[in-house]
Design a protein around this motif. Sequence first.
Motif, short mmCIF file in Angstrom:
data_model
loop_
_atom_site.label_atom_id
_atom_site.label_comp_id
_atom_site.label_asym_id
_atom_site.label_seq_id
_atom_site.Cartn_x
_atom_site.Cartn_y
_atom_site.Cartn_z
N ILE A 126 0.85 -5.37 8.19
CA ILE A 126 0.12 -4.27 7.56
C ILE A 126 -1.13 -4.80 6.86
O ILE A 126 -2.23 -4.25 7.01
N ALA A 127 -0.97 -5.87 6.09
CA ALA A 127 -2.11 -6.44 5.35
C ALA A 127 -3.18 -6.96 6.31
O ALA A 127 -4.38 -6.78 6.07
N SER A 128 -2.77 -7.57 7.41
CA SER A 128 -3.74 -8.07 8.39
C SER A 128 -4.50 -6.92 9.05
O SER A 128 -5.72 -6.99 9.22
N LEU A 129 -3.78 -5.88 9.42
CA LEU A 129 -4.45 -4.71 10.00
C LEU A 129 -5.43 -4.10 9.01
O LEU A 129 -6.56 -3.74 9.38
N ALA A 130 -5.01 -3.99 7.77
CA ALA A 130 -5.88 -3.40 6.75
C ALA A 130 -7.18 -4.19 6.62
O ALA A 130 -8.27 -3.60 6.58
N THR A 131 -7.10 -5.51 6.56
CA THR A 131 -8.33 -6.30 6.43
C THR A 131 -9.17 -6.23 7.70
O THR A 131 -10.40 -6.20 7.62
N ASN A 132 -8.54 -6.16 8.86
CA ASN A 132 -9.30 -5.98 10.10
C ASN A 132 -10.08 -4.67 10.08
O ASN A 132 -11.25 -4.63 10.47
N PHE A 133 -9.44 -3.61 9.61
CA PHE A 133 -10.13 -2.32 9.53
C PHE A 133 -11.23 -2.35 8.48
O PHE A 133 -12.30 -1.75 8.69
N LEU A 134 -11.01 -3.03 7.36
CA LEU A 134 -12.06 -3.15 6.35
C LEU A 134 -13.29 -3.83 6.94
O LEU A 134 -14.43 -3.40 6.72
N ALA A 179 -14.22 -3.77 9.88
CA ALA A 179 -14.83 -2.83 10.81
C ALA A 179 -15.42 -1.62 10.07
O ALA A 179 -15.76 -0.61 10.68
N ASN A 180 -15.51 -1.75 8.74
CA ASN A 180 -16.14 -0.72 7.89
C ASN A 180 -15.36 0.59 7.86
O ASN A 180 -15.94 1.68 7.90
N LYS A 181 -14.03 0.49 7.80
CA LYS A 181 -13.16 1.66 7.74
C LYS A 181 -12.45 1.72 6.39
O LYS A 181 -12.04 0.70 5.85
N ASP A 182 -12.29 2.94 5.86
CA ASP A 182 -11.36 3.16 4.77
C ASP A 182 -9.96 3.17 5.39
O ASP A 182 -9.79 3.60 6.53
N VAL A 183 -8.97 2.71 4.64
CA VAL A 183 -7.62 2.54 5.19
C VAL A 183 -6.61 3.32 4.35
O VAL A 183 -6.64 3.26 3.12
N VAL A 184 -5.72 4.01 5.04
CA VAL A 184 -4.60 4.66 4.38
C VAL A 184 -3.33 4.06 4.96
O VAL A 184 -3.11 4.08 6.17
#
Length: 178
Positions: free
Chosen positions: A62-70, A72-77
């Motif tokens: 989950i943490a790795s996905l969240a940082t990958n999305f960050l 990519a300039n995405k807000d994460v829920v």
Amino acid sequence: MRRIYIITGPAGVGKSTISKRLVEQFTQSAYIEGDLINHMIVGGYLPPWESEELLTLTWENIASLATNFLRANKDVVIDYIAYPEDVEKVIQKVRSERCQAKIFYVVLWVDHDELLRRDQLRDKQYQMGQRCLDLVKEFKSKQISERYYYHTNDVTATEVVEKIRKSGEFIVNEKIER
């Protein structure tokens, strides 16, 4: 600055409903459903409350996905059962990856009777029964600061989403306050 919203609470409080509505509020966003990450494990699967090893792996993913999305300039829920130690893992991962983000921690909460009523509204295969009550006890045992709780008995999903989006009270700084 991008944001990570960690939406949690016992089974039946509305994590998925609120998370899905919240993520739709942003033009650049990603939704991480923790249960889906956990269920990627097929051989050797155990429920997260039965395997600390698999739960740790789930949170690392989950943490790795969240940082990958960050990046990519995405807000994460993030929609999953999250205790302070899990939130701190996300904070550490964001910091170690040198990502910039405000992190919000929201523990959705309803009273006992409402929790059981909502659980009964689920399809039979998704009802959690006693597990809902076990999670209530677990959250209480973590002594989480009241400021992260949002009591949702008498508010609509729209009101909950607006409060989370517009309020700074759920922001986590360096560590979860207890």
